[in-house]
Design a protein around this motif. Structure first.
Motif, PDB file in Angstrom:
ATOM      1  N   GLU A 153       1.641   6.768  -6.710  1.00 47.18           N
ATOM      2  CA  GLU A 153       0.569   7.685  -7.103  1.00 47.18           C
ATOM      3  C   GLU A 153       0.950   9.126  -6.819  1.00 47.18           C
ATOM      4  N   ARG A 192       2.277   1.794  -3.389  1.00 44.96           N
ATOM      5  CA  ARG A 192       1.264   2.293  -4.319  1.00 44.96           C
ATOM      6  C   ARG A 192       0.996   3.772  -4.090  1.00 44.96           C
ATOM      7  N   LEU A 193       0.875   4.161  -2.823  1.00 47.82           N
ATOM      8  CA  LEU A 193       0.627   5.575  -2.514  1.00 47.82           C
ATOM      9  C   LEU A 193       1.806   6.447  -2.936  1.00 47.82           C
ATOM     10  N   LYS A 194       3.018   5.914  -2.748  1.00 44.57           N
ATOM     11  CA  LYS A 194       4.194   6.687  -3.146  1.00 44.57           C
ATOM     12  C   LYS A 194       4.239   6.868  -4.654  1.00 44.57           C
ATOM     13  N   ARG A 211       0.831  -1.199   0.000  1.00 49.83           N
ATOM     14  CA  ARG A 211       0.000   0.000   0.000  1.00 49.83           C
ATOM     15  C   ARG A 211       0.871   1.256   0.000  1.00 49.83           C
ATOM     16  N   ASP A 212       1.925   1.247   0.812  1.00 52.96           N
ATOM     17  CA  ASP A 212       2.819   2.402   0.862  1.00 52.96           C
ATOM     18  C   ASP A 212       3.500   2.630  -0.484  1.00 52.96           C
TER      19      ASP A 212
END
Length: 214
Positions: free
Chosen positions: A202, A198-200, A195-196
């Motif tokens: 994005e 993916r957020l980074k 998740r981290d």
């Protein structure tokens, strides 16, 4: 797995305190470690099932040994002219018609089990010998004192084995809990890491687009 083991050589499960360090860093592949954890759980489950079966077998065997021992002791005491003050709840019902003045002169009548639902009646002779099943279709004759000593030894061994199995089952449950916690922590760490990432990604893509628009 840890090299530490309990007295019966069952390995102790290590608690993974730092998941990232255990797997080898933030970019490490967790699949191999997850498979190792699942394999350890499967081994513990296998040992638990085997010990549970052995525990059940001993729990059936011990009362039989006690009843047999009680009967042989009764026969020995009867031969010595003694009378039992009371019978144990686990003994077969015994019907002793002996006159107090003439011990051992009249036959002893008892019932014995042929199978789970069938019993037969028999008269026991005043004998100093009994026949004991030793397993694997083997029956041997023993003098009463030797039979008592053998049965007492078998009872002690069975009770000791049962105590060890109960301790091992408790130990195994603790190790299973540890490995299940390790698996859950590894899974949650991997989910958070993905998740981290993916957020980074994005955020970087969004930042790149804003620069292009400006």
């Amino acid at each position: 797995m840890s090299n530490v083991a309990n007295p019966r050589k069952i390995p102790k499960a290590p608690f993974i305190d730092d998941v990232e360090k255990h797997v080898g860093g933030p970019e490490a592949d967790v699949e191999e470690h997850m498979n190792n954890f699942q394999g350890a759980i499967a081994k513990y489950r296998f040992m638990e099932n085997n010990l549970t079966q052995r525990k059940g077998s001993l729990e059936e065997k011990i009362p039989d040994i006690k009843k047999t021992l009680a009967m042989v002791v009764f026969m020995q005491e009867r031969r010595e002219g003694k009378s039992k003050a009371s019978s144990d709840d686990d003994e077969d019902d015994l019907e002793d018609d002996l006159d107090d003045d003439e011990p051992g002169k009249k036959p002893l009548t008892t019932t014995f089990e042929l199978n789970d639902t069938l019993y037969a009646e028999a008269e026991l002779e005043d004998s100093d010998t009994v026949f004991l099943w030793l397993g694997a279709n083997v029956m041997l004759s023993y003098k009463l004192p030797a039979a008592i000593a053998l049965l007492q030894c078998k009872l002690r061994d069975a009770q000791s084995s049962l105590e060890s199995i109960i301790a091992d089952l408790e130990f195994l449950r603790e190790q299973l809990t540890i490995m299940e916690v390790n698996t859950a922590r590894l899974y949650n760490w991997d989910v958070k890491r993905r998740r981290d990432k993916r957020l980074k990604t994005e955020a970087e893509d969004s930042g790149g687009k804003r620069k292009s628009n400006s």
